[in-house]
Design a protein around this motif. Structure first.
Motif, PDB file in Angstrom:
ATOM      1  N   GLN A 154      -0.284   6.575  -3.946  1.00 22.87           N
ATOM      2  CA  GLN A 154      -0.279   5.845  -2.677  1.00 22.87           C
ATOM      3  C   GLN A 154      -1.646   5.880  -2.018  1.00 22.87           C
ATOM      4  O   GLN A 154      -2.272   6.944  -1.940  1.00 22.87           O
ATOM      5  N   ALA A 155      -2.095   4.728  -1.549  1.00 21.32           N
ATOM      6  CA  ALA A 155      -3.313   4.646  -0.733  1.00 21.32           C
ATOM      7  C   ALA A 155      -2.937   3.938   0.563  1.00 21.32           C
ATOM      8  O   ALA A 155      -3.093   2.728   0.690  1.00 21.32           O
ATOM      9  N   GLY A 156      -2.398   4.701   1.491  1.00 18.08           N
ATOM     10  CA  GLY A 156      -1.964   4.126   2.748  1.00 18.08           C
ATOM     11  C   GLY A 156      -3.113   3.468   3.498  1.00 18.08           C
ATOM     12  O   GLY A 156      -4.186   4.046   3.630  1.00 18.08           O
ATOM     13  N   GLY A 157      -2.891   2.232   3.961  1.00 16.79           N
ATOM     14  CA  GLY A 157      -3.925   1.480   4.650  1.00 16.79           C
ATOM     15  C   GLY A 157      -4.532   0.386   3.810  1.00 16.79           C
ATOM     16  O   GLY A 157      -5.061  -0.595   4.348  1.00 16.79           O
ATOM     17  N   ARG A 158      -4.456   0.511   2.483  1.00 14.47           N
ATOM     18  CA  ARG A 158      -4.935  -0.561   1.626  1.00 14.47           C
ATOM     19  C   ARG A 158      -3.893  -1.684   1.598  1.00 14.47           C
ATOM     20  O   ARG A 158      -2.693  -1.409   1.556  1.00 14.47           O
ATOM     21  N   HIS A 214      -7.264   8.817 -28.735  1.00 15.06           N
ATOM     22  CA  HIS A 214      -6.399   7.706 -29.131  1.00 15.06           C
ATOM     23  C   HIS A 214      -5.654   7.106 -27.945  1.00 15.06           C
ATOM     24  O   HIS A 214      -5.041   6.039 -28.064  1.00 15.06           O
ATOM     25  N   ILE A 215      -5.692   7.778 -26.801  1.00  9.26           N
ATOM     26  CA  ILE A 215      -4.997   7.299 -25.605  1.00  9.26           C
ATOM     27  C   ILE A 215      -5.991   6.541 -24.727  1.00  9.26           C
ATOM     28  O   ILE A 215      -7.164   6.894 -24.637  1.00  9.26           O
ATOM     29  N   ARG A 216      -5.503   5.497 -24.065  1.00 13.67           N
ATOM     30  CA  ARG A 216      -6.267   4.855 -22.994  1.00 13.67           C
ATOM     31  C   ARG A 216      -5.529   5.073 -21.691  1.00 13.67           C
ATOM     32  O   ARG A 216      -4.293   5.161 -21.677  1.00 13.67           O
ATOM     33  N   GLY A 217      -6.269   5.188 -20.612  1.00  5.86           N
ATOM     34  CA  GLY A 217      -5.592   5.467 -19.351  1.00  5.86           C
ATOM     35  C   GLY A 217      -6.448   5.181 -18.137  1.00  5.86           C
ATOM     36  O   GLY A 217      -7.665   5.017 -18.224  1.00  5.86           O
ATOM     37  N   GLY A 218      -5.791   5.120 -17.004  1.00  2.00           N
ATOM     38  CA  GLY A 218      -6.480   4.886 -15.745  1.00  2.00           C
ATOM     39  C   GLY A 218      -5.549   5.088 -14.569  1.00  2.00           C
ATOM     40  O   GLY A 218      -4.430   5.597 -14.729  1.00  2.00           O
ATOM     41  N   PHE A 219      -6.008   4.654 -13.410  1.00  2.00           N
ATOM     42  CA  PHE A 219      -5.282   4.933 -12.168  1.00  2.00           C
ATOM     43  C   PHE A 219      -5.156   3.669 -11.330  1.00  2.00           C
ATOM     44  O   PHE A 219      -6.089   2.855 -11.265  1.00  2.00           O
ATOM     45  N   VAL A 220      -4.005   3.540 -10.672  1.00  2.00           N
ATOM     46  CA  VAL A 220      -3.722   2.409  -9.793  1.00  2.00           C
ATOM     47  C   VAL A 220      -3.247   2.944  -8.450  1.00  2.00           C
ATOM     48  O   VAL A 220      -2.343   3.798  -8.395  1.00  2.00           O
ATOM     49  N   HIS A 221      -3.850   2.460  -7.373  1.00  2.00           N
ATOM     50  CA  HIS A 221      -3.386   2.804  -6.033  1.00  2.00           C
ATOM     51  C   HIS A 221      -2.527   1.680  -5.478  1.00  2.00           C
ATOM     52  O   HIS A 221      -2.817   0.495  -5.689  1.00  2.00           O
ATOM     53  N   VAL A 222      -1.486   2.049  -4.734  1.00  2.00           N
ATOM     54  CA  VAL A 222      -0.567   1.061  -4.161  1.00  2.00           C
ATOM     55  C   VAL A 222      -0.448   1.287  -2.655  1.00  2.00           C
ATOM     56  O   VAL A 222      -0.634   2.403  -2.168  1.00  2.00           O
ATOM     57  N   PRO A 223      -0.126   0.227  -1.907  1.00  2.00           N
ATOM     58  CA  PRO A 223      -0.008   0.362  -0.454  1.00  2.00           C
ATOM     59  C   PRO A 223       1.264   1.096  -0.039  1.00  2.00           C
ATOM     60  O   PRO A 223       2.123   1.427  -0.860  1.00  2.00           O
ATOM     61  N   TYR A 224       1.377   1.312   1.267  1.00  2.00           N
ATOM     62  CA  TYR A 224       2.623   1.803   1.831  1.00  2.00           C
ATOM     63  C   TYR A 224       3.776   0.871   1.469  1.00  2.00           C
ATOM     64  O   TYR A 224       3.597  -0.337   1.290  1.00  2.00           O
ATOM     65  N   ALA A 225       4.991   1.416   1.432  1.00  2.00           N
ATOM     66  CA  ALA A 225       6.201   0.602   1.401  1.00  2.00           C
ATOM     67  C   ALA A 225       6.541   0.183   2.831  1.00  2.00           C
ATOM     68  O   ALA A 225       6.170   0.878   3.795  1.00  2.00           O
ATOM     69  N   VAL A 249       6.015   1.930   7.517  1.00  2.00           N
ATOM     70  CA  VAL A 249       5.115   1.430   8.558  1.00  2.00           C
ATOM     71  C   VAL A 249       5.860   0.717   9.691  1.00  2.00           C
ATOM     72  O   VAL A 249       5.285  -0.098  10.401  1.00  2.00           O
ATOM     73  N   THR A 250       7.126   1.042   9.860  1.00  2.00           N
ATOM     74  CA  THR A 250       7.890   0.387  10.929  1.00  2.00           C
ATOM     75  C   THR A 250       7.396   0.778  12.317  1.00  2.00           C
ATOM     76  O   THR A 250       7.636   0.060  13.291  1.00  2.00           O
ATOM     77  N   ASP A 251       6.693   1.897  12.409  1.00  2.00           N
ATOM     78  CA  ASP A 251       6.216   2.368  13.715  1.00  2.00           C
ATOM     79  C   ASP A 251       4.705   2.275  13.862  1.00  2.00           C
ATOM     80  O   ASP A 251       4.129   2.860  14.781  1.00  2.00           O
ATOM     81  N   ARG A 252       4.040   1.533  12.968  1.00  2.00           N
ATOM     82  CA  ARG A 252       2.575   1.420  13.025  1.00  2.00           C
ATOM     83  C   ARG A 252       2.128   0.129  12.361  1.00  2.00           C
ATOM     84  O   ARG A 252       2.809  -0.395  11.491  1.00  2.00           O
ATOM     85  N   ALA A 253       0.999  -0.359  12.787  1.00  2.00           N
ATOM     86  CA  ALA A 253       0.463  -1.611  12.253  1.00  2.00           C
ATOM     87  C   ALA A 253      -0.393  -1.314  11.031  1.00  2.00           C
ATOM     88  O   ALA A 253      -1.610  -1.131  11.124  1.00  2.00           O
ATOM     89  N   GLN A 254       0.255  -1.233   9.874  1.00  2.00           N
ATOM     90  CA  GLN A 254      -0.422  -0.965   8.610  1.00  2.00           C
ATOM     91  C   GLN A 254       0.098  -1.926   7.555  1.00  2.00           C
ATOM     92  O   GLN A 254       1.280  -2.302   7.565  1.00  2.00           O
ATOM     93  N   PRO A 255      -0.749  -2.340   6.623  1.00  2.00           N
ATOM     94  CA  PRO A 255      -0.282  -3.222   5.554  1.00  2.00           C
ATOM     95  C   PRO A 255       0.693  -2.509   4.623  1.00  2.00           C
ATOM     96  O   PRO A 255       0.646  -1.284   4.465  1.00  2.00           O
ATOM     97  N   SER A 256       1.577  -3.288   4.009  1.00  2.00           N
ATOM     98  CA  SER A 256       2.556  -2.725   3.085  1.00  2.00           C
ATOM     99  C   SER A 256       2.952  -3.773   2.058  1.00  2.00           C
ATOM    100  O   SER A 256       2.719  -4.970   2.240  1.00  2.00           O
ATOM    101  N   LEU A 257       3.569  -3.311   0.978  1.00  2.00           N
ATOM    102  CA  LEU A 257       4.139  -4.188  -0.042  1.00  2.00           C
ATOM    103  C   LEU A 257       5.498  -3.630  -0.456  1.00  2.00           C
ATOM    104  O   LEU A 257       5.652  -2.411  -0.595  1.00  2.00           O
ATOM    105  N   PRO A 258       6.488  -4.493  -0.684  1.00  2.00           N
ATOM    106  CA  PRO A 258       7.783  -4.007  -1.156  1.00  2.00           C
ATOM    107  C   PRO A 258       7.660  -3.306  -2.506  1.00  2.00           C
ATOM    108  O   PRO A 258       6.838  -3.681  -3.342  1.00  2.00           O
TER     109      PRO A 258
END
Length: 220
Positions: free
Chosen positions: A76-80, A166-177, A181-190
């Motif tokens: 999670q990257a809250g605010g993105r 033999h493995i490939r890998g990386g990282f993904v950040h996702v927004p708040y659900a 954020v029902t009590d604050r003005a922050q972006p979110s995605l379902p």
């Protein structure tokens, strides 16, 4: 006799809730992404503790158990506002808040004498393009932070570089659900939308060895 190509084994990891939160959309989305079969892929999941050190132990255990070809670690990257595919992992722990075990390292190396940084071995730009083509916002990120997300990203990259080439890998950040954020003005995605993005990323990484050569850099 007809030969069949074995499926690409994908390990998704997400995190337990942290900093007093009741949920973590990274783990919710990972579970949702893996709940439905995806052609050509065998999807596996693991929930990691939001704890320095212990998260890497759990990651290694999950890798040993599932023997993946690809690892897509998610946090999670809250605010993105969008799905951000990380480019680089830094060899530093520098905590603004404690982890779930109360640890708060400052300027500590993740791997003493390890490289200063590793680049993702996923086709990050192709993954971003695939998520956008699915109608969802996405971008390349050049900072995974210095909390447990970066800790896991760097630890994964170090494992790949030193033991598991033999493995490939990386990282993904996702927004708040949205429920976070029902009590604050922050972006979110379902969560369902994030899960769709993760499936696009896994499918794209599985079939793509050479990344797109397109501009996704940042000016600041």
């Amino acid at each position: 006799m007809t030969s069949t190509t074995p499926p690409t084994r994908v390990l998704f990891t997400g995190f337990a809730p942290f900093d007093g939160a009741a949920t973590n959309p990274s783990w919710q989305a990972v579970r949702t992404a893996a709940a439905t079969p995806l052609a050509g892929l065998a999807l596996h999941t693991a929930e990691l503790p939001c704890v320095y050190g212990a998260s890497l132990t759990a990651l290694r255990t999950a890798i040993d158990e599932t023997r993946p070809d690809l690892v897509v670690a998610v946090g999670q990257a809250g605010g993105r506002p969008d799905i951000t595919v990380e480019r680089v992992a830094l060899n530093v722990d520098d905590a603004r808040i404690p982890d779930n075990a109360g640890a708060e390292p400052i300027d500590e190396p993740i791997v003493p004498d390890g490289p200063a940084a590793y680049l993702s071995t996923l086709p990050i730009k192709a993954c971003v393009a695939a998520v956008r083509a699915a109608g969802l916002p996405a971008s390349v990120s050049n900072t995974a932070g210095t909390f447990v997300c970066n800790h896991v990203f760097y630890g994964l990259a170090h494992l790949i570089a030193t033991e598991l080439p033999h493995i490939r890998g990386g990282f993904v950040h996702v927004p708040y659900a949205p429920e976070q954020v029902t009590d604050r003005a922050q972006p979110s995605l379902p969560v369902d939308a994030v899960a769709t993005a993760l499936r696009e990323i896994a499918a794209t990484a599985a079939r793509t060895r050479t990344d797109l050569r397109v501009a996704e850099g940042a000016t600041h």
